[in-house]
Design a protein around this motif. Structure first.
Motif, short mmCIF file in Angstrom:
data_model
loop_
_atom_site.label_atom_id
_atom_site.label_comp_id
_atom_site.label_asym_id
_atom_site.label_seq_id
_atom_site.Cartn_x
_atom_site.Cartn_y
_atom_site.Cartn_z
N ASP A 113 0.88 -1.10 -0.11
CA ASP A 113 -0.09 -0.03 -0.02
C ASP A 113 0.90 1.25 0.06
N PRO A 114 0.79 2.30 -1.01
CA PRO A 114 1.53 3.12 -1.35
C PRO A 114 1.50 4.26 -0.03
N ALA A 115 0.43 4.30 0.76
CA ALA A 115 -0.11 5.07 1.69
C ALA A 115 0.86 4.73 3.05
N MET A 116 0.89 3.39 3.15
CA MET A 116 1.49 2.60 4.30
C MET A 116 3.05 3.00 4.19
N VAL A 117 3.69 2.82 2.83
CA VAL A 117 4.94 2.81 2.61
C VAL A 117 5.49 4.45 2.81
N GLU A 118 4.54 5.31 2.60
CA GLU A 118 4.81 6.83 3.03
C GLU A 118 4.91 6.88 4.42
N LYS A 119 4.13 6.28 5.13
CA LYS A 119 3.62 6.56 6.64
C LYS A 119 4.85 5.85 7.53
N LEU A 120 5.59 4.65 6.83
CA LEU A 120 6.40 4.17 7.43
C LEU A 120 8.06 4.53 6.93
N GLY A 121 7.71 5.76 6.53
CA GLY A 121 9.06 6.20 5.82
C GLY A 121 10.35 6.33 6.69
#
Length: 289
Positions: free
Chosen positions: A274-282
């Motif tokens: 999930d791109p949103a999760m990837v960004e959130k876990l940056g």
């Protein structure tokens, strides 16, 4: 790599003294607001970051502490090593009020807290077989001894939800059947999240009481706890003051692999993340994502 020490202060420990260039900074986290602003500065030539777990004025209960935001914020500040300082009760006669225990194991009995940064859309599993960093724990033990504290190296911490203290039956169960050494309300999921964030984590449990199992002490008396907290807080600050010299300004890779905990942990295929999760876990997982 430069060492940056993060200290999470528990009950009674709301600041550290003597920082050069001390400044309270606000850190934004995608997991919400941390418990408070973070006090940054240098001590003995080493970068430091201090976060009061319950907030200044003690506004967060153990269940309402924003554990994910706290660990994420420390990671965003470049912290490499996290020392948790927290009040606890003792299940062992020889672990007396005023003593410190360098915890190395946990039993997690909390149930009302978010326990992972990962989830649907980005799944990962890290090992917490050994949830604290032996290198960092050894440094904390040495710092405690240098500060004149009676310190016990190794112990199992029962993490309860709270905010009430244990019943007598619970206290006896944890002590006599499960073999726990100390009891507290805040080290979980904090230690699990630190591992997911690839941060070395050590737990310094400051004993305030004997919980309710002790026949000569009976129920936990909050006035006695507060009195002991005051003395423990001074000892904790003395311990923290020794850490920069013991850990040094240069940070080698952790010999126990804490800083590489995510090497094989992420199971979700890159194309399915999930791109949103990837960004959130940056900040937490950017190294492997």
């Amino acid at each position: 790599m430069e060492t940056r020490i993060g200290v999470i202060g528990g009950s009674g420990v709301y600041q550290i003294d003597g920082l050069d260039g001390a400044e309270w900074v606000e850190v934004d986290s995608p997991f919400g607001a941390p418990s408070d602003a973070i006090l940054t500065g240098r001590l003995g030539g080493v970068e430091m970051a201090f976060l009061p777990r319950h907030g200044r004025g003690h506004v967060h209960s153990p269940s309402s502490v924003p554990y994910r935001a706290n660990i994420d914020a420390l990671k965003r500040l470049g912290v490499t090593d996290v020392i948790s300082v927290s009040a606890c009760g003792s299940f062992r006669e020889e672990m007396a009020p005023g003593d410190f225990v360098i915890v190395d194991q946990f039993i997690d009995r909390t149930f009302a807290r978010e326990k992972s940064f990962f989830g649907p859309g980005l799944v990962a599993h890290v090992s917490v077989a050994h949830p604290t960093c032996p290198r960092l724990g050894a440094a904390c033990a040495e710092a405690a001894r240098d500060a004149g504290v009676t310190v016990h190296e190794g112990g199992t911490y029962l993490a309860m939800e709270g905010p009430q203290f244990s019943s007598l039956a619970e206290s006896r169960l944890y002590r006599e059947v499960w073999g726990c050494d100390v009891i507290g309300m805040t080290n979980m999921p904090e230690a699990k999240l630190a591992r997911e964030a690839e941060l070395c984590y050590a737990s310094v449990a400051m004993i305030t009481d004997y919980d309710s199992w002790h026949p000569e002490h009976g129920s936990v008396d909050i006035s006695d706890i507060i009195a002991t907290l005051t003395g423990n807080a001074d000892k904790a600050r003395a311990l923290v003051a020794r850490l920069p010299e013991l850990l040094g300004p240069e940070r080698a890779p952790c010999p126990h692999g804490c800083d590489r905990a995510l090497d094989f942990a992420v199971l979700t295929a890159p194309e399915a993340r999930d791109p949103a999760m990837v960004e959130k876990l940056g900040a937490v997982a950017g190294r492997v994502l």
